[in-house]
Design an enzyme around this catalytic site. Sequence first.
Site, PDB file in Angstrom:
ATOM      1  N   ASN A 149       0.894  -1.246  -0.057  1.00  0.00           N
ATOM      2  CA  ASN A 149      -0.068   0.021   0.136  1.00  0.00           C
ATOM      3  C   ASN A 149       1.008   1.397   0.480  1.00  0.00           C
ATOM      4  OD1 ASN A 149      -1.071   2.145   1.419  1.00  0.00           O
ATOM      5  ND2 ASN A 149      -3.317   1.198   1.167  1.00  0.00           N
ATOM      6  N   HIS A 186       1.165   6.169   2.239  1.00  0.00           N
ATOM      7  CA  HIS A 186       1.808   7.109   3.157  1.00  0.00           C
ATOM      8  C   HIS A 186       2.840   8.062   2.478  1.00  0.00           C
ATOM      9  CE1 HIS A 186      -1.397   6.580   5.539  1.00  0.00           C
ATOM     10  NE2 HIS A 186      -0.562   4.811   6.404  1.00  0.00           N
ATOM     11  N   HIS A 205      -5.665   4.074  -1.475  1.00  0.00           N
ATOM     12  CA  HIS A 205      -6.639   4.462  -0.917  1.00  0.00           C
ATOM     13  C   HIS A 205      -7.310   5.286  -1.308  1.00  0.00           C
ATOM     14  CE1 HIS A 205      -9.170   4.150   2.753  1.00  0.00           C
ATOM     15  NE2 HIS A 205     -10.129   4.446   2.070  1.00  0.00           N
ATOM     16  N   ARG A 251      -8.999   8.237  -0.340  1.00  0.00           N
ATOM     17  CA  ARG A 251     -10.316   8.957   0.602  1.00  0.00           C
ATOM     18  C   ARG A 251     -11.227  10.052  -0.298  1.00  0.00           C
ATOM     19  NH1 ARG A 251      -8.748   6.626   5.481  1.00  0.00           N
ATOM     20  NH2 ARG A 251     -10.797   7.714   6.286  1.00  0.00           N
ATOM     21  N   ARG A 311      -6.885  13.194   1.597  1.00  0.00           N
ATOM     22  CA  ARG A 311      -5.784  13.791   2.293  1.00  0.00           C
ATOM     23  C   ARG A 311      -4.333  12.411   1.622  1.00  0.00           C
ATOM     24  NH1 ARG A 311      -7.073   9.909   7.817  1.00  0.00           N
ATOM     25  NH2 ARG A 311      -9.700  10.583   7.181  1.00  0.00           N
ATOM     26  N   GLU A 318      -8.730   0.719  -2.976  1.00  0.00           N
ATOM     27  CA  GLU A 318      -9.603   0.640  -1.799  1.00  0.00           C
ATOM     28  C   GLU A 318      -9.840   1.976  -1.382  1.00  0.00           C
ATOM     29  OE1 GLU A 318      -7.388   0.502   2.072  1.00  0.00           O
ATOM     30  OE2 GLU A 318      -6.209  -0.778   1.464  1.00  0.00           O
ATOM     31  N   THR A 327      -7.796   3.393   8.580  1.00  0.00           N
ATOM     32  CA  THR A 327      -9.396   2.510   8.332  1.00  0.00           C
ATOM     33  C   THR A 327      -9.556   1.953   9.875  1.00  0.00           C
ATOM     34  OG1 THR A 327      -8.789   2.693   6.455  1.00  0.00           O
ATOM     35  CG2 THR A 327     -10.503   1.070   7.076  1.00  0.00           C
ATOM     36  N   GLU A 332     -10.887  -9.451   2.878  1.00  0.00           N
ATOM     37  CA  GLU A 332      -9.661  -9.497   3.670  1.00  0.00           C
ATOM     38  C   GLU A 332      -9.930  -9.082   5.417  1.00  0.00           C
ATOM     39  OE1 GLU A 332      -7.397  -5.318   2.354  1.00  0.00           O
ATOM     40  OE2 GLU A 332      -6.614  -5.844   3.942  1.00  0.00           O
ATOM     41  N   HIS A 336      -3.878  -4.562   7.539  1.00  0.00           N
ATOM     42  CA  HIS A 336      -3.837  -3.323   8.716  1.00  0.00           C
ATOM     43  C   HIS A 336      -2.987  -3.807  10.113  1.00  0.00           C
ATOM     44  CE1 HIS A 336      -5.128  -0.223  10.726  1.00  0.00           C
ATOM     45  NE2 HIS A 336      -5.823  -0.355   9.243  1.00  0.00           N
TER      46      HIS A 336
HETATM   47  N1  PXP Z   1      -5.672  -3.166   3.811  1.00  0.00           N
HETATM   48  C1  PXP Z   1      -7.015  -2.280   4.013  1.00  0.00           C
HETATM   49  C2  PXP Z   1      -7.982  -2.376   3.752  1.00  0.00           C
HETATM   50  C3  PXP Z   1      -6.387  -1.115   4.458  1.00  0.00           C
HETATM   51  O1  PXP Z   1      -7.273  -0.009   4.583  1.00  0.00           O
HETATM   52  C4  PXP Z   1      -4.981  -0.710   4.903  1.00  0.00           C
HETATM   53  C5  PXP Z   1      -4.772   0.931   5.276  1.00  0.00           C
HETATM   54  O2  PXP Z   1      -4.865   1.536   4.207  1.00  0.00           O
HETATM   55  C6  PXP Z   1      -4.269  -2.011   4.872  1.00  0.00           C
HETATM   56  C7  PXP Z   1      -4.855  -2.978   4.428  1.00  0.00           C
HETATM   57  C8  PXP Z   1      -2.517  -1.451   5.684  1.00  0.00           C
HETATM   58  O3  PXP Z   1      -2.928  -1.180   6.885  1.00  0.00           O
HETATM   59  P1  PXP Z   1      -1.179  -0.381   7.199  1.00  0.00           P
HETATM   60  O4  PXP Z   1      -0.612   0.417   6.964  1.00  0.00           O
HETATM   61  O5  PXP Z   1      -1.851  -0.684   8.848  1.00  0.00           O
HETATM   62  O6  PXP Z   1      -0.204  -1.863   6.469  1.00  0.00           O
END
Ligand code: PXP
Length: 238
Positions: A7, A10, A43, A45, A49, A70, A101, A151, A191
């Site tokens: 992902n 960030h 993602h 949003r 952001r 996402e 999330t 998931e 997550h």
């Molecule tokens: N899966 C989903 C559905 C999420 O919303 C997120 C966070 O955006 C992640 C995985 C990844 O989480 P993390 O950034 O804590 O690894």
Amino acid sequence: MPRLSVNIDHIATIRQARRGTEPDPVTAAALAELAGAEGIIAHLREDRRHVQDRDLRLLRQTVQTRLNLEMAATEEMQRIALEVKPDIVTLVPEKREELTTEGGLEVVTRLETLQPFIGRVQGAGIPVSLFIDSDEQQIAAAKKSGALLVEIHTGAYANARTEKARDEEFEKILAAARLAASLGLRVGAGHGLNYANVQRIARIEEVEELNIGHSIISRAALVGIDRAVQDMIALVAD
Ligand code: PXP
């Protein structure tokens, strides 16, 4: 062994701190793929952001593996998904004020609205995954919703303060993964997974994919500092 999808939200968070152009999450996605990632997740949003519409469109053109969008189950996001056509859509709950999330999607009580939403997206050839807590009823509802994948939210496991609590959360994830797979759903997890807690989840046979963001981007920032400082010193000294 599950596939690792990265992902890149960030990287966009760092860019948005200055509202500038770097670091570019599209470049980060390409580098993650070169390093072996088998999927890229972004993602989009409602408040934009971190990931921007422009990122998503470019990712669609450049991602060589699988692009997982996402998003919240809103009309706006459905329109974007149908236009951009990611390889997969993951439906997540979204609250404006949350830092990330926070919980899984509430499927049980929202089946009536989710079914047609999912039907429309999957009807366009985009498989839908539901991000849900490790809860039997949510999994049964996910199956009824018509979604092809789930998931499982690993946040409670990742954030557990004691070993006992972590073991309990792990057992719930294991049971949830087994139940989902037995119903014919494809199973992912994610997550809060990091370098200390990922292995136990990775060993769950039914989990085909891990979705990881924050810990990888955090480590990238730190392991990259040495090189980044050296590059700057070389320029200053030149
Ligand atoms: N899966 C989903 C559905 C999420 O919303 C997120 C966070 O955006 C992640 C995985 C990844 O989480 P993390 O950034 O804590 O690894």
